[in-house]
Design a protein around this motif. Structure first.
Motif, PDB file in Angstrom:
ATOM      1  N   GLN A  87       0.821  -1.214   0.000  1.00 38.68           N
ATOM      2  CA  GLN A  87       0.000   0.000   0.000  1.00 38.68           C
ATOM      3  C   GLN A  87       0.857   1.267   0.000  1.00 38.68           C
ATOM      4  O   GLN A  87       0.384   2.356  -0.278  1.00 38.68           O
ATOM      5  N   ILE A  88       2.140   1.095   0.298  1.00 37.74           N
ATOM      6  CA  ILE A  88       3.030   2.268   0.390  1.00 37.74           C
ATOM      7  C   ILE A  88       3.603   2.579  -0.993  1.00 37.74           C
ATOM      8  O   ILE A  88       4.155   1.709  -1.662  1.00 37.74           O
ATOM      9  N   THR A  89       3.446   3.845  -1.379  1.00 39.56           N
ATOM     10  CA  THR A  89       3.960   4.271  -2.689  1.00 39.56           C
ATOM     11  C   THR A  89       4.932   5.441  -2.483  1.00 39.56           C
ATOM     12  O   THR A  89       4.995   6.001  -1.390  1.00 39.56           O
ATOM     13  N   ALA A  90       5.648   5.781  -3.542  1.00 40.71           N
ATOM     14  CA  ALA A  90       6.618   6.886  -3.410  1.00 40.71           C
ATOM     15  C   ALA A  90       6.483   7.857  -4.569  1.00 40.71           C
ATOM     16  O   ALA A  90       6.218   7.452  -5.705  1.00 40.71           O
ATOM     17  N   ILE A  91       6.659   9.147  -4.247  1.00 41.36           N
ATOM     18  CA  ILE A  91       6.834  10.121  -5.329  1.00 41.36           C
ATOM     19  C   ILE A  91       8.268  10.648  -5.227  1.00 41.36           C
ATOM     20  O   ILE A  91       8.762  10.951  -4.138  1.00 41.36           O
TER      21      ILE A  91
END
Ligand code: UDP
Length: 385
Positions: free
Chosen positions: A228-232
């Motif tokens: 569920q963890i995303t990065a920009i």
């Protein structure tokens, strides 16, 4: 006091954005002379800061230049120096904001007897600089400058360790306008929608793309975190690190993270983007001289995880105003990101404390006042002599 600011870059890196905030307070009495054209000129003009590009050959000296390349580059800067001397005569002070500006400013100061200030935005160590470069910077600063402003205690210490004169150097942190970082929740939600991360836990990374800024460390850590963890990843390869940029894309593909990592390129709306994140990471593999993005994250009221080295250790108190992790340790980074994801409420107190501390310690008015006082003392000293 009329100030001639010198900066080699046409691109808006941290040193240039810091200069922008200082020059704004002198906008009726200063000129920013840039050795290269680029986006930074427009940013200065938009803030009504007088700016002039001083036409010059591409100066081929780099942070890693050896003695021969250094001597060779001197011939390239002579035309630059001859163009700047008549301009400098209209000013009371030369303010060199980068290393090449120090070289040029040092010689201009020698020829015109106009005092020189050097704003040191770097940790002078072999990780970033050749021995020739460090010697050159320290020798010029010691002999020609009346004041060295170091952007952190870490930068000051490295300067002194490299032979810099202790009596010349004062620490002044970068300043920020806290109001600029107070972004409403509705804007944050809108930004999340635009980024298509509405229901995600978003980890932000805000730095120019460069190997030592460690974007690859965050990507590795992300692969160890819940899905569920995303990065920009915000920022561009400002100084030609295109190959590293390609490597990052390749790393994302190899780890199967295409749907969890977004590269946004260089952005001007950092406060909005930071506020849209749940957490901000700083992953430099070498000691960060200051780390503007760390303070900016704190001002946005976001928990920040920073690499435990250099200036970052002066900005963040582990467990109180953020988290410090061992540089390059992806396991440790992944663990703290995951903890923040599972216990978001625990982070609120830390983020709130960080915002208060950052507003107090790095307020632009206070920092500009410190610089102004230092410069006024110089001018008085100069008139008395
Ligand atoms: N920054 C920006 N747009 C981007 C990425 C970074 O305006 O896309 C800004 C960031 O907000 C910070 C500065 O660039 O103010 C970088 O400063 P920092 O001290 O973190 O790193 P430096 O570039 O000086 O090594």
């Amino acid at each position: 006091m009329k100030i001639l600011f010198l900066d080699q870059s046409g691109k808006p890196g941290g040193a240039e954005l810091c200069l922008l905030d200082i020059a704004k307070t002198y906008q009726n009495n200063c000129l920013v002379a840039l050795f290269s054209d680029g986006e930074f000129k427009q940013i200065l003009q938009d803030s009504n800061v007088p700016v002039q590009i001083i036409p010059s050959q591409l100066i081929k000296i780099s942070k890693k230049s050896n003695l021969f390349q250094g001597i060779n580059s001197f011939t390239q800067i002579i035309p630059l120096i001859t163009r700047i001397i008549p301009i400098a005569r209209k000013y009371d002070l030369i303010y060199a904001n980068t290393q090449k500006a120090l070289v040029v400013g040092g010689i201009v100061s020698l020829c015109t007897h106009i005092p020189l200030v050097y704003h040191l935005h770097d940790i002078l160590s072999y990780t970033h600089f050749s021995q020739t470069n460090i010697r050159l910077a320290v020798t010029l600063a010691n002999h020609f400058s009346s004041l060295v402003i170091a952007n952190s205690q870490a930068s000051k210490n490295a300067f002194i360790t490299s032979g810099g004169n202790t009596n010349l150097v004062k620490v002044v942190y970068n300043g920020f306008n806290p109001q600029k970082y107070q972004i409403g929740q509705s804007i944050a939600q809108k930004t999340r929608q635009e980024l298509e991360v509405t229901n995600k836990f978003v980890v932000g990374h805000f730095s120019r793309i460069a190997p030592w800024k460690g974007q690859h460390i965050l990507i590795s850590a992300l692969a160890k975190c819940p899905a569920q963890i995303t990065a920009i990843i915000v920022g561009d390869a400002l100084f030609g690190e295109r190959e590293y940029f390609q490597q990052l894309h390749q790393q994302v593909a190899e780890l199967g993270l295409e749907h969890r990592v977004k590269f946004l390129g260089f952005r001007h709306n950092i406060p909005q983007l930071m506020t849209a994140c749940n957490l901000i990471t700083h992953t430099s593999t070498s000691p960060e001289p200051f780390g503007r993005v760390i303070v900016e994250a704190m001002l946005c009221g976001k928990p920040v995880i920073a690499a435990k080295a250099g200036g970052a250790m002066e900005l963040v108190k582990h467990g109180k105003t953020g988290f410090l992790v061992t540089p390059e340790n992806t396991e440790e980074l992944a663990q703290i990101i995951t903890d923040c994801y599972h216990n978001p409420k625990n982070m609120i107190a830390i983020a709130n404390q960080a915002r208060t501390t950052a507003s107090q310690n790095f307020h632009l008015n206070q920092i500009n006042q410190q610089i102004s006082q230092l410069l006024c003392q110089l001018k008085l000293g100069n008139h008395e002599s």
